[in-house]
Write a protein that holds these residues in place. Structure first.
Motif, PDB file in Angstrom:
ATOM      1  N   GLU A 176      -4.524   1.280  13.087  1.00  0.00           N
ATOM      2  CA  GLU A 176      -5.101   1.565  11.971  1.00  0.00           C
ATOM      3  C   GLU A 176      -5.784   2.949  12.250  1.00  0.00           C
ATOM      4  O   GLU A 176      -6.708   3.312  11.569  1.00  0.00           O
ATOM      5  N   ASN A 194      -9.426  10.398   1.833  1.00  0.00           N
ATOM      6  CA  ASN A 194     -10.489   9.457   1.304  1.00  0.00           C
ATOM      7  C   ASN A 194      -9.847   9.065   0.100  1.00  0.00           C
ATOM      8  O   ASN A 194     -10.623   8.323  -0.869  1.00  0.00           O
ATOM      9  N   LEU A 197     -12.751   8.350   7.610  1.00  0.00           N
ATOM     10  CA  LEU A 197     -11.771   8.601   7.092  1.00  0.00           C
ATOM     11  C   LEU A 197     -11.068   9.930   6.955  1.00  0.00           C
ATOM     12  O   LEU A 197      -9.924  10.212   6.610  1.00  0.00           O
ATOM     13  N   ASN A 245      -5.944   6.442  -1.735  1.00  0.00           N
ATOM     14  CA  ASN A 245      -4.548   5.936  -1.533  1.00  0.00           C
ATOM     15  C   ASN A 245      -3.703   7.228  -1.838  1.00  0.00           C
ATOM     16  O   ASN A 245      -3.769   8.083  -2.713  1.00  0.00           O
ATOM     17  N   HIS A 299       0.797  -1.350  -0.133  1.00  0.00           N
ATOM     18  CA  HIS A 299      -0.039   0.027  -0.137  1.00  0.00           C
ATOM     19  C   HIS A 299       0.854   1.358  -0.035  1.00  0.00           C
ATOM     20  O   HIS A 299       0.303   2.424   0.130  1.00  0.00           O
ATOM     21  N   TYR A 306      -9.694   3.736  11.892  1.00  0.00           N
ATOM     22  CA  TYR A 306     -10.326   2.707  12.170  1.00  0.00           C
ATOM     23  C   TYR A 306     -10.755   2.993  13.588  1.00  0.00           C
ATOM     24  O   TYR A 306     -10.122   3.345  14.541  1.00  0.00           O
ATOM     25  N   TYR A 347      -2.749   3.679   2.681  1.00  0.00           N
ATOM     26  CA  TYR A 347      -3.811   2.939   2.384  1.00  0.00           C
ATOM     27  C   TYR A 347      -5.175   3.656   2.781  1.00  0.00           C
ATOM     28  O   TYR A 347      -4.986   3.742   4.059  1.00  0.00           O
ATOM     29  N   CYS A 348      -6.026   4.107   2.432  1.00  0.00           N
ATOM     30  CA  CYS A 348      -7.147   4.838   2.831  1.00  0.00           C
ATOM     31  C   CYS A 348      -8.051   4.043   3.414  1.00  0.00           C
ATOM     32  O   CYS A 348      -8.160   4.211   5.021  1.00  0.00           O
ATOM     33  N   ASN A 349      -8.728   3.323   2.933  1.00  0.00           N
ATOM     34  CA  ASN A 349      -9.959   2.299   3.292  1.00  0.00           C
ATOM     35  C   ASN A 349     -10.303   2.893   4.676  1.00  0.00           C
ATOM     36  O   ASN A 349     -10.920   3.829   4.897  1.00  0.00           O
ATOM     37  N   VAL A 350     -10.243   2.211   5.823  1.00  0.00           N
ATOM     38  CA  VAL A 350     -10.455   2.653   7.344  1.00  0.00           C
ATOM     39  C   VAL A 350      -9.211   2.994   8.034  1.00  0.00           C
ATOM     40  O   VAL A 350      -9.395   3.293   9.242  1.00  0.00           O
ATOM     41  N   ASN A 351      -8.132   3.163   7.459  1.00  0.00           N
ATOM     42  CA  ASN A 351      -6.918   3.532   8.137  1.00  0.00           C
ATOM     43  C   ASN A 351      -6.768   4.983   8.583  1.00  0.00           C
ATOM     44  O   ASN A 351      -7.493   5.802   7.974  1.00  0.00           O
TER      45      ASN A 351
END
Length: 442
Positions: free
Chosen positions: A156, A129, A187, A131, A60, A172, A120-124
């Motif tokens: 995270e 919002n 996010l 990458n 990532h 997260y 890495y964006c996801n929920v990290n």
């Protein structure tokens, strides 16, 4: 503090996915700072010219080398280009993201700190919002006009503390680790309501510390050093004081009975004698007496002549702490905190843990008043490695009869990160490397 002209000759990169290398040792001169983070498989090294290098797990793109460098593993120290101008203050890493704090020294007004992230964006805890393949600025109205004091990354999630007494977080949140009152992940940055602070102190005396799925806000004006400095700084802490002394003018001085017990030769009568001496002294003289007891230094020779019969200044602080450790049965009632592992429970006095571990300092001094006396150890240390950690946390030493292996070094490196012992001196990792090298030379 910058360490100029230091040669890092035996810094072993402890990353699971690099263990297949025959000799994973990093060589670099003029190292100024080393950055990593909890559960992180990335290491960053900053030299005295403010050039940044990184290596490790680049899944990532959390090493921040740019979109063109998407290798999963960066096996050699690689210079990171396109770093924003300014002084790198700190870098914190999670499992899939990295956060950088940079201070712009070229602005006309006071230096301004800005945040940058990659990964890495996801929920990290990336703060945006999308990458990001290289370090790019995190922008938010929440800290646009504030100066950022401190950052911390968990597994995270990320927390930020600002000069305007704002606590900001993102990432997260399924375990409520952001402290926003729900378990919804975030996010982008969100302001977190601060609990009522226990002390009438400047916000700069408060600190944040993120664990895997926990977060702590706590008061501390201390910095880790050696055991001698830890003890004298501990005298200023009142949270775990359990014995009081009165001066001749009736002022009250609080102290830690566990420490006095061992600094006064484990004799209750000596504490009574100390009470008698303090009752005849001013508050200034009394503070100097306690400073001598805690620090092992003769600060006032005249006062020392009155207490030299009840303390042993010839005993090093390390030896005192080792006696506390070895007198297992005698101080069993004073061990008020349990670290629970798979096969065994380890008991510690909270007092010792706040001296030596940023993780437990944050836990015990949190303004949320965590009163638990037990915690599970998720560091995945073997019992042998944990016992090395246990002995060192008391004595700053490694047992002579311990045989150091590469596996133990790997585990301890991860444990130092988990228990947040990076600021302690001497560094446990350095001691292990030296002992490992000496064993291999014999």
């Amino acid at each position: 503090m910058e360490l100029v002209q230091i040669v890092i000759a035996n810094l072993v990169l402890i990353l699971k996915h690099l263990e297949k290398q025959k000799n994973p040792i990093l060589m670099m001169k003029n190292v100024s700072k080393i950055f990593s983070g909890i559960n992180s498989l990335v290491v960053f090294l900053l030299n005295s010219n403010q050039e940044l290098f990184g290596c490790g797990d680049n899944e990532h793109s959390k090493v921040g080398l740019g979109e063109s460098r998407k290798e999963i593993e960066i096996q050699k120290l690689t210079q990171i280009q396109n770093i924003p101008k300014g002084k790198i203050i700190d870098i914190k890493c999670g499992i899939d993201h990295s956060i950088m704090l940079i201070e712009n020294e070229n602005e006309n007004e006071n230096p301004k700190r800005k945040l940058y992230s990659c990964g890495y964006c996801n929920v990290n805890g990336l703060g945006k919002n999308e990458n990001t393949y290289e370090f790019t600025e995190i922008k938010s109205y929440l800290f646009k006009n504030d100066n950022i004091l401190e950052i911390s990354c968990g597994y995270e999630h990320t927390l930020i503390l600002t000069s305007n007494s704002k606590l900001i977080g993102f990432g997260y949140n399924s375990f409520g680790q952001l402290g926003i009152g729900n378990t919804k992940s975030q996010l982008i940055p969100i302001q977190i309501e601060l609990p009522k602070l226990r002390f009438n102190e400047n916000i700069s005396n408060y600190h944040i510390s993120c664990g895997n799925e926990k977060s702590f806000l706590y008061y501390s004006s201390l910095s880790f050093s050696n055991l001698e400095e830890d003890l004298i700084n501990l005298f200023e802490r009142k949270e775990f004081c359990d014995i009081s002394f009165k001066t001749k003018n009736g002022e009250k001085i609080e102290a830690h009975k566990l420490i006095l017990k061992y600094r006064l030769n484990q004799n209750e009568n000596q504490i009574e004698k100390l009470q008698e001496i303090i009752s005849k002294k001013s508050i200034k003289e009394s503070n100097q007496i306690f400073e001598m007891i805690y620090s092992n230094r003769i600060i006032n020779p005249k006062l020392y002549s009155e207490i030299k019969e009840i303390i042993n200044l010839n005993e090093k602080i390390e030896e005192t702490m080792k006696r506390i450790y070895l007198n297992e049965n005698e101080n069993e009632n004073e061990k008020d905190f349990i670290i629970e592992r798979k096969e065994k429970q380890y008991k510690f006095p909270k007092l010792i843990l706040i001296m030596r571990s940023e993780l437990y300092r944050g836990m015990f001094l949190s303004v949320t008043n965590d009163t638990s006396n037990k915690v599970k150890d998720y560091s995945e240390l073997s019992n042998e490695s944990f016992q090395i950690f246990e002995y060192w946390i008391y004595s700053n030493q490694i047992k002579n009869d311990i045989q150091i292996t590469q596996e133990i070094i790997d585990e301890i490196e991860r444990g130092i990160d988990y228990f947040q012992l990076n600021q302690t001196y001497p560094n446990l990792f350095d001691l292990l490397i030296n002992k490992f090298n000496n064993q291999n030379q014999n």
